[in-house]
Design a protein around this motif. Sequence first.
Motif, short mmCIF file in Angstrom:
data_model
loop_
_atom_site.label_atom_id
_atom_site.label_comp_id
_atom_site.label_asym_id
_atom_site.label_seq_id
_atom_site.Cartn_x
_atom_site.Cartn_y
_atom_site.Cartn_z
N GLY A 196 -46.63 -1.78 -29.74
CA GLY A 196 -47.17 -1.92 -28.39
C GLY A 196 -48.62 -2.35 -28.31
N SER A 225 -48.50 -1.74 -19.34
CA SER A 225 -47.88 -2.81 -18.54
C SER A 225 -46.88 -2.25 -17.55
CB SER A 225 -47.14 -3.78 -19.45
OG SER A 225 -48.01 -4.74 -19.92
N PHE A 231 -52.31 -12.39 -21.74
CA PHE A 231 -53.77 -12.41 -21.63
C PHE A 231 -54.36 -12.39 -23.01
CE2 PHE A 231 -51.67 -9.68 -18.61
CZ PHE A 231 -51.82 -10.45 -17.48
N LYS A 244 -48.74 -7.35 -30.99
CA LYS A 244 -48.45 -8.19 -32.14
C LYS A 244 -47.46 -9.31 -31.79
CE LYS A 244 -47.05 -4.73 -34.76
NZ LYS A 244 -47.20 -3.60 -33.81
N THR A 245 -46.37 -8.92 -31.17
CA THR A 245 -45.36 -9.92 -30.85
C THR A 245 -45.86 -10.90 -29.79
OG1 THR A 245 -43.59 -8.41 -31.51
CG2 THR A 245 -42.96 -10.23 -30.07
N LYS A 246 -46.63 -10.39 -28.84
CA LYS A 246 -47.25 -11.28 -27.84
C LYS A 246 -48.12 -12.32 -28.53
CE LYS A 246 -46.22 -10.15 -23.64
NZ LYS A 246 -45.75 -11.13 -22.68
N1 LIG Z 1 -52.12 -9.88 -24.62
C1 LIG Z 1 -51.18 -9.37 -23.83
N2 LIG Z 1 -50.85 -9.96 -22.66
C2 LIG Z 1 -49.90 -9.47 -21.88
N3 LIG Z 1 -49.20 -8.36 -22.14
C3 LIG Z 1 -49.48 -7.70 -23.27
C4 LIG Z 1 -50.46 -8.17 -24.18
N4 LIG Z 1 -50.51 -7.34 -25.22
C5 LIG Z 1 -49.58 -6.39 -24.99
N5 LIG Z 1 -48.97 -6.59 -23.82
C6 LIG Z 1 -47.93 -5.74 -23.22
O1 LIG Z 1 -47.56 -4.78 -24.18
C7 LIG Z 1 -46.18 -4.92 -24.56
C8 LIG Z 1 -46.07 -4.74 -26.04
O2 LIG Z 1 -46.62 -5.85 -26.71
P1 LIG Z 1 -45.96 -6.41 -28.04
O3 LIG Z 1 -46.63 -7.67 -28.37
O4 LIG Z 1 -44.49 -6.44 -27.90
O5 LIG Z 1 -46.37 -5.25 -29.04
P2 LIG Z 1 -46.02 -5.04 -30.56
O6 LIG Z 1 -45.32 -6.25 -31.06
O7 LIG Z 1 -47.34 -4.82 -31.20
O8 LIG Z 1 -45.16 -3.81 -30.60
C9 LIG Z 1 -45.79 -6.30 -24.09
O9 LIG Z 1 -44.44 -6.37 -23.75
C10 LIG Z 1 -46.66 -6.49 -22.88
O10 LIG Z 1 -46.10 -5.84 -21.76
#
Ligand SMILES: Nc1ncnc2c1ncn2[C@@H]1O[C@H](COP(=O)(O)OP(=O)(O)O)[C@@H](O)[C@H]1O
Length: 327
Positions: free
Chosen positions: A130, A296, A101, A133-135
């Motif tokens: 969480g 999530s 999203f 960022k990776t998303k």
């Molecule tokens: N924009 C998004 N859409 C869907 N899920 C998200 C989103 N942002 C965070 N999440 C949820 O949060 C979790 C952590 O996001 P992630 O991008 O891995 O965080 P970071 O890289 O910042 O540690 C994802 O696995 C997902 O379940």
Amino acid sequence: MNAKLDSVQIETDLEALVPDDRALSHPPLQDRVRGLMERRSLSQARAATEIGASVTALSQWLNGKYPGDVQALEVKIRQWLAAQDRHDAAAGLLPSRPNFFRSPTVEKILAVFSYAQMMGDVVCVYGHPGVGKTKAIQQYRDSNPSVWTATISPNSASLGAALEEVGDAVGVREIGRRKLARAIRRRVENTRGLLIVDEAQHLSVAALEELRSIHDATGVGLAFVGNPDVYARLTGGERSLRFAQLYSRIGMRLFLKGATLGDVRVLASAWGVKGAEEIALLREVAEEPGALRGVSKVLVLAAMAGGGEGVTLKGLRQARANLNVKE
Ligand SMILES: Nc1ncnc2c1ncn2[C@@H]1O[C@H](COP(=O)(O)OP(=O)(O)O)[C@@H](O)[C@H]1O
Ligand SMILES: [Mg+2]
């Protein structure tokens, strides 16, 4: 769906499909394999690995030219197809899970990546785990040309290993650091591309320096993403002379303190959750260390508990209580 019935069905299929007449049995089986590869966007190499065959064997078999033991290979292939059927059946039992999203935090990150790519600049996105960022990285990569992403682990922190990660990301492979660095440069120059390095806090100083020099030589955009240590790493803690070269190149930085209420709302509304109490509960979860990762999980658990009924406040409370693993 009845899993037991299903597996009986699959076993019968297995026997029934042992080819008496290869010419007749080939096309449908090959079509099934091709169809599955397409559906899951699998390369022949990935499919071959899953099947437990060599790429050459699979490719020859797909073209009806496998010189080896066709029957033995087809047993493996049928097992692979059957395993996939079971997997699909199990997936049908889980609530469908929205995957991405445009949360407010993700929007901010995407804007920084766009800037870096457009200007061929160095940027730094850092913050707590969480928050998305990776998303955001995945989303940006999947919707823009010439974007490469490398993820650094503690094991790939050294210069050589980090270069290998980057080489894999851009699709070049060379023996020897200098050759590899040169190949990476050639690959990225004049592409107007963006190289995104996730978990960049693990990069050694030498690796950071090498990436900077790749940027300097080619003008490729460079984004360092990771936990709050990333920025400290780029600036050497204090702005010491040693790091001035690197520090002076950071065109933009974005610090993400945590998930926002807006992020929580976006994730929640994807599951049809809008009530004030529900949102308040999820907001509390978002303030815990896993941030949106926890949100999530709680949503998925609540959706599973609710069956077809959707996510309720009770379901969320239970899910939260069950999810007592603090990240
Ligand atoms: N924009 C998004 N859409 C869907 N899920 C998200 C989103 N942002 C965070 N999440 C949820 O949060 C979790 C952590 O996001 P992630 O991008 O891995 O965080 P970071 O890289 O910042 O540690 C994802 O696995 C997902 O379940
Ligand atoms: Mg991450």
